[in-house]
Enzyme design. Structure first.
Site, mmCIF file in Angstrom:
data_model
loop_
_atom_site.group_PDB
_atom_site.id
_atom_site.type_symbol
_atom_site.label_atom_id
_atom_site.label_comp_id
_atom_site.label_asym_id
_atom_site.label_seq_id
_atom_site.Cartn_x
_atom_site.Cartn_y
_atom_site.Cartn_z
ATOM 1 N N TYR A 136 -17.849 91.634 -5.255
ATOM 2 C CA TYR A 136 -17.288 90.822 -4.169
ATOM 3 C C TYR A 136 -17.415 89.332 -4.496
ATOM 4 O O TYR A 136 -16.457 88.564 -4.350
ATOM 5 C CB TYR A 136 -18.013 91.142 -2.863
ATOM 6 C CG TYR A 136 -17.566 90.316 -1.686
ATOM 7 C CD1 TYR A 136 -16.353 90.575 -1.059
ATOM 8 C CD2 TYR A 136 -18.360 89.289 -1.192
ATOM 9 C CE1 TYR A 136 -15.943 89.815 0.034
ATOM 10 C CE2 TYR A 136 -17.957 88.524 -0.112
ATOM 11 C CZ TYR A 136 -16.750 88.800 0.507
ATOM 12 O OH TYR A 136 -16.345 88.037 1.583
ATOM 13 N N LYS A 183 -14.259 86.503 -5.232
ATOM 14 C CA LYS A 183 -14.092 85.239 -4.513
ATOM 15 C C LYS A 183 -14.145 84.049 -5.473
ATOM 16 O O LYS A 183 -13.446 83.053 -5.286
ATOM 17 C CB LYS A 183 -15.183 85.107 -3.441
ATOM 18 C CG LYS A 183 -15.052 86.099 -2.289
ATOM 19 C CD LYS A 183 -13.866 85.764 -1.404
ATOM 20 C CE LYS A 183 -13.886 86.566 -0.118
ATOM 21 N NZ LYS A 183 -12.778 86.181 0.794
#
Length: 305
Positions: free
Chosen positions: A129, A133
């Site tokens: 994750y 990003k």
């Protein structure tokens, strides 16, 4: 200005709609952001002046550890599609949500600053994750450099509040804690993951929805501005505050498994230099509001005694 918000049915999106109902809110039911043609079709249909990109696959530590490939693929695909589609559609302004999970797991000093983002890898528990990003940050800065676009990012700390996700497998710590303690019987033993020692900055969701419109106007910078409150509380501290608000008489234990990142506190100095008048919601007050919302809106357990 016509503003379109992705992730409109998500936690932050729904709260943002309460304060900015005139904006356009879209969800996965409207357009599949994993498909580039859907992204282009969405922008062609609404023709927004600005896009606030909140859509993401999110979850707690267990969900991240069990589904790292899904977290990476879905997030990096959505983000890549949105940024490129905004450029091709000549969207003037893009404001995209990162997370403090993009920052390194270990740093020589805390709180970390915006310039520290690429000084090391993200924590293992949110690795996929966090990197997805980071990819969006790199992409936005590349588009800023090559095309001169007013596209920028912000990195909020852990978000909680009314309307949060209280799912047993996918929730973050605060909603999971609330549900577990509300459902606990008095005189029972309640077990939490980890040691209770890690430190977290918990950002009240309505603070963030107040901040986002300000960032849309005032944040044109290649660095991802950190949005975090001053309080940096341990897991044990938060459990004790929750117990006091619920007046529960239970024994608290920690299983010392899946402790996660020890600390990830970010400096709000840059944010405060831009918005000197902003006051963050105290965690105890925000938690009380969240508990009250949960008791009025959720039926996750039968016992509340």
């Amino acid at each position: 200005m016509k503003v379109l918000v992705t992730g409109g049915s998500g936690f932050v999106g729904k709260r943002l709609k309460l304060s900015k109902p005139e904006w356009i809110y879209v969800s996965s039911k409207d357009f599949n952001l994993l498909k580039f043609d859907d992204c282009m079709g969405m922008l062609d249909h609404y023709k927004p002046d600005a896009v606030i990109h909140l859509a993401a696959r999110v979850g707690g530590i267990k969900d991240n550890l069990h589904n790292p490939a899904s977290f990476y693929y879905e997030n990096v695909t959505m983000n890549t599609n949105i940024v490129h589609a905004c450029h091709l559609s000549k969207v003037e302004r893009l404001l995209a949500a990162l997370s403090t999970c993009v920052f390194p797991d270990n740093l020589p000093r805390y709180p970390f600053k915006e310039s520290d983002v690429f000084l090391g890898p993200p924590t293992e528990s949110n690795f996929s994750y966090g990197y997805s990003k980071r990819c969006m940050l790199a992409q936005i800065n590349a588009y800023r450099k090559q095309y001169g676009l007013n596209y920028s990012t912000f990195a909020p700390s852990n978000i909680y509040g009314p309307g949060d996700n209280f799912d047993n497998d996918k929730s973050h710590f605060v909603p999971a804690m609330i549900k577990k303690l509300v459902c606990a019987k008095n005189k029972s033993k309640v077990v939490f993951w980890g040691s209770g020692d890690p430190l977290r900055q918990q950002l009240y969701v309505d603070d963030l929805t107040d901040i986002i419109p300000r960032l849309l106007t005032h944040h044109n910078n290649s660095e991802p501005i950190i949005i975090s409150p001053d309080e940096n509380l341990s897991i044990k501290d938060m459990v004790e505050i929750c117990l006091s608000l619920l007046s529960k008489d239970v024994e608290i234990c920690f299983n010392n498994e899946l402790d996660g990142q020890f600390r990830k506190d970010g400096s709000n100095g840059k944010f405060k230099s831009l918005f000197k008048d902003f006051k963050f919601t105290n965690f105890k007050l925000g938690l009380e509001k969240t508990i009250n919302w949960y008791l009025q809106n959720e039926n996750g357990c039968n016992n509340r005694n």
